[in-house]
Design a protein around this motif. Structure first.
Motif, short mmCIF file in Angstrom:
data_model
loop_
_atom_site.label_atom_id
_atom_site.label_comp_id
_atom_site.label_asym_id
_atom_site.label_seq_id
_atom_site.Cartn_x
_atom_site.Cartn_y
_atom_site.Cartn_z
N PRO A 91 0.86 -1.21 0.00
CA PRO A 91 0.00 0.00 0.00
C PRO A 91 0.88 1.25 0.00
N ASP A 93 0.49 4.15 1.10
CA ASP A 93 0.54 4.89 2.37
C ASP A 93 1.51 4.28 3.37
N SER A 94 1.87 3.03 3.15
CA SER A 94 2.78 2.35 4.09
C SER A 94 4.24 2.45 3.65
N ALA A 97 7.06 8.66 3.63
CA ALA A 97 6.92 9.98 3.02
C ALA A 97 7.85 10.18 1.83
N ILE A 100 6.48 8.32 -1.25
CA ILE A 100 5.29 9.03 -1.73
C ILE A 100 5.69 10.30 -2.47
N ASP A 104 4.92 11.31 -6.29
CA ASP A 104 4.21 12.56 -6.61
C ASP A 104 4.96 13.37 -7.65
#
Length: 235
Positions: A91, A93-94, A97, A100, A104
């Protein structure tokens, strides 16, 4: 034995999954299917390593570090189920940062060379874990966002199928001939294939997607055993 790019593309389509290197399932790799002198190309001739970009450009399969952190192909036929399963294991979200943030930045630009993505995401080109501290030379500053950290994160994003490789770009010699290993151009499967992967999976649950892939692999390699197949598809 595979002797041409066309034969390799046909085998990728037939099998659906094709790691580049040996992986514990006998015969299940480009390394084992291509003659040794064709694996990386010799004497100025191109080989399987150089075929990667042209194969990707035909839009019939995805390429990335999909198999135990090592590179390989997944055909478009199986990519929806592969993504469905892998994103359930990883996932976004796991993943932290920094991962991610890298994703992005890549989504914003659609595709970027590895060096471009590394710098744009705030990572240094240096692989050193510390950098010089001009205020206190005896106390180096921690370089958390170093090149090695980026490489680990981009590999994890590929294992989670959030990122794939769109092409390889090569340096040119004075004669205008490409050389070297090639620099990866990253993108997302969404940007590259313009597909809604959840819809393409046909409403199957991640476990149902896994079961389909595992059954297909067991049919191709009946002697491989459940654990080896799970290791390749599921981790």
């Amino acid at each position: 034995m595979v002797e041409s790019q066309e034969q390799l593309e046909s085998l990728i389509e037939e099998w659906g999954f094709m790691p580049f290197f040996k992986n514990g399932i006998e015969g299940f790799s480009i390394e084992e299917q291509v003659a040794p002198d064709l694996l990386f190309g010799e004497h100025g001739e191109q080989g399987a390593w150089q075929w990667k970009g042209p194969i990707i450009s035909h839009w019939q399969c995805a390429y990335g570090k999909f198999f135990c952190g090592k590179a390989g192909f997944v055909s478009l036929r199986w990519l929806p189920d592969f993504i469905n399963w892998r994103r359930s294991l990883y996932p976004i979200d796991s993943m932290g940062a920094d991962a991610i943030h890298i994703l992005d930045v890549l989504v914003e630009h659609e595709s970027m060379l590895s060096k471009q993505l590394k710098v744009a995401s705030g990572f240094t080109l240096s692989r050193k874990r510390t950098r010089f501290n001009p205020d206190d030379p005896a106390s180096p500053i921690e370089n958390r966002r170093n090149g090695t950290a980026f490489d680990s994160l981009i590999a994890a994003l590929q294992m989670g199928t959030y990122v794939c490789i769109a092409d390889f770009e090569y340096l040119l010699s004075k004669k205008g001939e490409p050389y070297g290993w090639g620099v990866a151009r990253y993108c997302t499967p969404e940007a590259m294939y313009e597909t809604d992967w959840a819809e393409a999976a046909g409403g199957r649950t991640p476990r149902q997607s896994f079961d389909l892939m595992a059954a297909h692999m067991a049919g191709l390699f009946p002697d491989a055993g459940k654990k080896k197949i799970e290791r390749i598809i599921g981790t």
